[in-house]
Design an enzyme around this catalytic site. Sequence first.
Site, PDB file in Angstrom:
ATOM      1  N   ASP A 183       0.851  -1.183   0.000  1.00  0.00           N
ATOM      2  CA  ASP A 183       0.000   0.000   0.000  1.00  0.00           C
ATOM      3  C   ASP A 183       0.889   1.236   0.000  1.00  0.00           C
ATOM      4  OD1 ASP A 183      -1.890   1.933   0.266  1.00  0.00           O
ATOM      5  OD2 ASP A 183      -2.729   1.195   2.158  1.00  0.00           O
ATOM      6  N   HIS A 185      -0.337   4.183  -0.376  1.00  0.00           N
ATOM      7  CA  HIS A 185      -1.142   5.114   0.430  1.00  0.00           C
ATOM      8  C   HIS A 185      -1.098   6.542  -0.099  1.00  0.00           C
ATOM      9  CE1 HIS A 185      -2.980   6.135   4.490  1.00  0.00           C
ATOM     10  NE2 HIS A 185      -3.530   4.962   4.184  1.00  0.00           N
ATOM     11  N   GLU A 209      -1.059  -0.700  -4.173  1.00  0.00           N
ATOM     12  CA  GLU A 209      -2.274   0.092  -3.951  1.00  0.00           C
ATOM     13  C   GLU A 209      -1.965   1.584  -3.856  1.00  0.00           C
ATOM     14  OE1 GLU A 209      -5.357   0.469  -0.157  1.00  0.00           O
ATOM     15  OE2 GLU A 209      -4.388  -1.447  -0.613  1.00  0.00           O
ATOM     16  N   GLU A 235     -10.002   3.320  -2.856  1.00  0.00           N
ATOM     17  CA  GLU A 235     -10.579   3.598  -1.544  1.00  0.00           C
ATOM     18  C   GLU A 235     -11.041   5.043  -1.416  1.00  0.00           C
ATOM     19  OE1 GLU A 235      -7.354   4.360   1.753  1.00  0.00           O
ATOM     20  OE2 GLU A 235      -6.654   2.748   0.445  1.00  0.00           O
ATOM     21  N   ASP A 257     -14.782   1.114  -1.189  1.00  0.00           N
ATOM     22  CA  ASP A 257     -15.070   0.916   0.231  1.00  0.00           C
ATOM     23  C   ASP A 257     -16.582   0.972   0.412  1.00  0.00           C
ATOM     24  OD1 ASP A 257     -15.597   1.509   3.042  1.00  0.00           O
ATOM     25  OD2 ASP A 257     -13.450   1.853   3.233  1.00  0.00           O
ATOM     26  N   HIS A 284     -11.960  -2.258   0.052  1.00  0.00           N
ATOM     27  CA  HIS A 284     -11.253  -1.570   1.132  1.00  0.00           C
ATOM     28  C   HIS A 284     -12.119  -1.639   2.382  1.00  0.00           C
ATOM     29  CE1 HIS A 284     -10.109   2.314   3.224  1.00  0.00           C
ATOM     30  NE2 HIS A 284      -8.909   1.827   2.977  1.00  0.00           N
TER      31      HIS A 284
END
Length: 381
Positions: A183, A185, A209, A235, A257, A284
């Site tokens: 991730d 992020h 991700e 996400e 999500d 997510h």
Amino acid sequence: MKITGYELFFVEPRWLFLRVDTDEGISGWGEPVVEGKAHTTAKAVEEMFDYLLGQDPARIEEHWQMLAKGGFYRGGPVLSSALAGIDQALWDIAGKTHGVPVHQLLGGHVRDRVRIYGWLYGETPEELAESAADQVAKGLTAVKMNPCAQLEPLATPAAIAAIVDRVTAVREAIGPDRDLALDFHGRFSGAMSRRVLPFLEPLLPMFVEEPVLPEFTRDLGAVVRATSIPIATGERLFSRWDFRDVLGDGIAVAQPDISHAGGISETRRIAALAETYDVLVAPHCPLGPIALAASLQLDFAIPNFLIQEQSLGIGYGDSSGLLGYLADASPFEVKDGYIDRLTGPGLGIEIDEAVIREAAEKGHRWRNPVWRNRDGSLASW
């Protein structure tokens, strides 16, 4: 049946639960929250109930259309997340009304169990390898990690080498028969992602991700073309329209999500759209038990599901909190890295309302950390 009322509960570590009541005594639960903006989201839920009170809860699609499109201003994280929790609760009521799990109302299950992954913690290669070994000992077959903390926009060769060292240590700890997801992020610029990803390719991550921030989603295609590693994102995308461009850019994994992207109704449509691009779905879910249960219901019903995130031990507070709000934690029992099909009515879980009410007396005002670069400028968390 009519909707007669609702109640909101702020519970640690950073969650917001919603109970929707009906005149026939059936209540449904949802999780409408934007992490760090729970109170803002709660106000949006309250405004939406100006319309919902007195309505038939079975008209889920009508209510989704009204709440999503009936106002002049649409979308965004707050409105979409408020709608998501309401949508979850209405599906929960529908399942309980008919005495079946939600996935049966979505057309029935297409798999018998759902694969999950666990998060890794630590900063050094040794700490991350130890965390990976712990997850494997629990029976998990897949793990996910952040390969770095705060990162400069164009990091040094030493910083890049440290990223590779951390990922290498985890790959060696789990071996080739288990999966490792990364991730980023949104901490990497597009240029940094294109620079780092080739060094990670020999380690065969399952996916990487959020290699860019959502405001640079239109540039994601350049990252996809720069690497053989499957790219995942989603996400911080909130509708099928948000996903349309990234699907065309060649991502491999969509990550909506269910508590942000319009609930079960819209996330299912996102999954169907993703299927037309040969894109898998890995929802997510760093949230609470209601969001996880709703995600699992969808996972059992969609053909292009890959793997499910879950927040046991995710590190945003007491990791026992996910199960502590349930009267019976057995639906989330993990066997060999999988959760078996939920068979209870509605979302398939039983909420311990007394525990939730006690927790809500304390509440929370969780905020995400704020990071800064060496020169004092804002960095992506």
